[in-house]
Design a protein around this motif. Sequence first.
Motif, PDB file in Angstrom:
ATOM      1  N   GLU A   1      39.478  42.579  40.087  1.00 13.87           N
ATOM      2  CA  GLU A   1      39.807  42.511  38.666  1.00 13.87           C
ATOM      3  C   GLU A   1      39.035  41.352  38.065  1.00 13.87           C
ATOM      4  O   GLU A   1      38.998  40.259  38.653  1.00 13.87           O
ATOM      5  CB  GLU A   1      41.320  42.306  38.509  1.00 13.87           C
TER       6      GLU A   1
ATOM      7  N   PRO B   1      43.735  37.041  35.516  1.00 15.71           N
ATOM      8  CA  PRO B   1      42.619  37.169  34.580  1.00 15.71           C
ATOM      9  C   PRO B   1      42.639  36.106  33.481  1.00 15.71           C
ATOM     10  O   PRO B   1      41.582  35.597  33.080  1.00 15.71           O
ATOM     11  CB  PRO B   1      42.817  38.573  34.007  1.00 15.71           C
TER      12      PRO B   1
ATOM     13  N   GLU C   1      39.869  43.792  33.573  1.00 12.61           N
ATOM     14  CA  GLU C   1      39.353  45.113  33.915  1.00 12.61           C
ATOM     15  C   GLU C   1      39.345  45.303  35.429  1.00 12.61           C
ATOM     16  O   GLU C   1      38.910  44.405  36.169  1.00 12.61           O
ATOM     17  CB  GLU C   1      37.938  45.289  33.372  1.00 12.61           C
ATOM     18  N   THR C   2      39.818  46.452  35.879  1.00  4.25           N
ATOM     19  CA  THR C   2      39.814  46.773  37.304  1.00  4.25           C
ATOM     20  C   THR C   2      38.487  47.425  37.661  1.00  4.25           C
ATOM     21  O   THR C   2      38.050  48.370  37.010  1.00  4.25           O
ATOM     22  CB  THR C   2      40.973  47.709  37.651  1.00  4.25           C
TER      23      THR C   2
ATOM     24  N   ARG D   1      42.093  42.441  44.641  1.00  7.80           N
ATOM     25  CA  ARG D   1      43.389  43.110  44.582  1.00  7.80           C
ATOM     26  C   ARG D   1      43.801  43.519  45.993  1.00  7.80           C
ATOM     27  O   ARG D   1      42.997  43.560  46.918  1.00  7.80           O
ATOM     28  CB  ARG D   1      43.278  44.358  43.698  1.00  7.80           C
TER      29      ARG D   1
END
Length: 213
Positions: free
Chosen positions: A54, A120, A59-60, A143
Amino acid sequence: MKANRQEKVQYLKPWDCLSVLVPLLVLAILVPQSVWGERRLPSDSVYALSATVENEQGETLQWQDLRGQPHLVSMVYTRCRMSCPLIIHQGMSVQQRLLEEGKAVPRLLVISMDPVHDTPQVLAATMARYRLSPERATFLRPRDHQERTLAALLDIRFRPRDDGGFDHTNVWLLLDAEGRVVARTEKMTGAPDPSFVRQVEALMASHSSQGDY
């Protein structure tokens, strides 16, 4: 005994050909590029690992999404007040040296070894503190507890301390566009490692000549 009836020869009409070609054309557009033969990753590419990350914008991404351009890669944790700032500044110094010479610059790829804390929002604040733009750097948090897998892949060692910090390798790696490790430096103080800078410069020149930069 010969047959009395004659077999008729059938010829394809132009619209018959179109009825075959149009579906194939649609299929070519819709099928992912990888199915049609996207370049395979080299066997020594770090992007062969399947991992989810991430970025500082929340945003992943898939680890493989970073393929396509050279990167300078390191691992830090944002609560660090000693070696991690030196690591970040050293990466920025390499960029600055190349900019002063009018050379192409690789993006910094800074990966957190402390994803529980380094959200983030924290990563974005860290980028702002160092005045790093998205064009110059990307901060990532692994992650699914994959920080150790990524560290092992990059040959970066870290271990937690009793005070909540980490002992870790101070290093920058140079990856080419396909994810192969081209160079490595553990010099984090003073002027950038001249040998490392020249290797970065050579890789960026080669990448630019291929029309990929």
